[in-house]
Design a protein around this motif. Structure first.
Motif, PDB file in Angstrom:
ATOM      1  N   CYS A 151       0.643  -1.071  -0.045  1.00  0.00           N
ATOM      2  CA  CYS A 151       0.059   0.104   0.132  1.00  0.00           C
ATOM      3  C   CYS A 151       0.704   1.161  -0.114  1.00  0.00           C
ATOM      4  O   CYS A 151       0.377   2.222  -0.596  1.00  0.00           O
ATOM      5  CB  CYS A 151      -0.779  -0.081   1.229  1.00  0.00           C
ATOM      6  SG  CYS A 151      -2.310  -1.170   1.040  1.00  0.00           S
ATOM      7  N   TYR A 158      -1.087   2.736  10.286  1.00  0.00           N
ATOM      8  CA  TYR A 158      -1.480   1.547   9.760  1.00  0.00           C
ATOM      9  C   TYR A 158      -0.627   0.456  10.774  1.00  0.00           C
ATOM     10  O   TYR A 158      -1.335  -0.478  11.263  1.00  0.00           O
ATOM     11  CB  TYR A 158      -1.067   1.196   8.400  1.00  0.00           C
ATOM     12  CG  TYR A 158      -0.972  -0.055   7.857  1.00  0.00           C
ATOM     13  CD1 TYR A 158      -2.440  -0.664   7.692  1.00  0.00           C
ATOM     14  CD2 TYR A 158       0.026  -0.882   7.600  1.00  0.00           C
ATOM     15  CE1 TYR A 158      -2.231  -1.946   7.087  1.00  0.00           C
ATOM     16  CE2 TYR A 158      -0.024  -2.283   7.389  1.00  0.00           C
ATOM     17  CZ  TYR A 158      -1.130  -2.643   6.953  1.00  0.00           C
ATOM     18  OH  TYR A 158      -1.292  -4.049   6.490  1.00  0.00           O
ATOM     19  N   HIS A 215      -8.140   0.037   4.891  1.00  0.00           N
ATOM     20  CA  HIS A 215      -7.797   0.335   3.359  1.00  0.00           C
ATOM     21  C   HIS A 215      -8.964   1.459   2.973  1.00  0.00           C
ATOM     22  O   HIS A 215      -8.815   2.073   2.579  1.00  0.00           O
ATOM     23  CB  HIS A 215      -7.426  -0.642   2.755  1.00  0.00           C
ATOM     24  CG  HIS A 215      -7.150  -0.574   1.457  1.00  0.00           C
ATOM     25  ND1 HIS A 215      -6.065   0.079   1.165  1.00  0.00           N
ATOM     26  CD2 HIS A 215      -7.735  -0.830   0.281  1.00  0.00           C
ATOM     27  CE1 HIS A 215      -5.794   0.345  -0.302  1.00  0.00           C
ATOM     28  NE2 HIS A 215      -6.795  -0.365  -0.850  1.00  0.00           N
TER      29      HIS A 215
END
Length: 114
Positions: A25, A54, A97
């Motif tokens: 990501c 994250y 996400h």
């Protein structure tokens, strides 16, 4: 004994998934952010902040989830508990996400309208 084996499997699988998804990501997200914001320095800063948050959220959840496990008495329970806990990690990754994607998308719309 089954709890320790389950912890090791869970930690190995969930840590690998967390780090791999975060890395992917991070590398792919810079293009999405550049499309939305059009400022390379700001994109890099936002991308690094998102990656750090994250990792903190996911590794924190992994650590907390280890404290709430019930004793495991058989191989079937070992597989079931480990699979459910790993599945929870995957669901959290998906939700985070999409929250990030939608938040950035709506923020961009708000910035464009001003």
């Amino acid at each position: 004994m089954f709890n320790i084996i389950s912890y090791i499997i869970f930690l190995a699988v969930s840590s690998y998934i967390t780090v791999d998804v975060g890395r992917r990501c991070y590398h792919a997200g810079i293009y999405y952010l550049d499309y939305l914001i059009h400022d390379p320095e700001l994109c890099l800063t936002i991308n690094r902040i998102l990656l750090g948050c994250y990792y903190l959220i996911n590794l924190g959840y992994i650590a907390v989830s280890l404290t709430t496990w019930t004793p495991i008495n058989s191989a079937e329970q070992l597989l079931a508990v480990t699979a459910v806990r790993t599945g929870n990690i995957l669901l959290i990754l998906c939700v985070l996400h999409y929250i990030n994607l939608f938040t950035l998308y709506f923020l961009r719309k708000k910035i464009i309208l001003k």
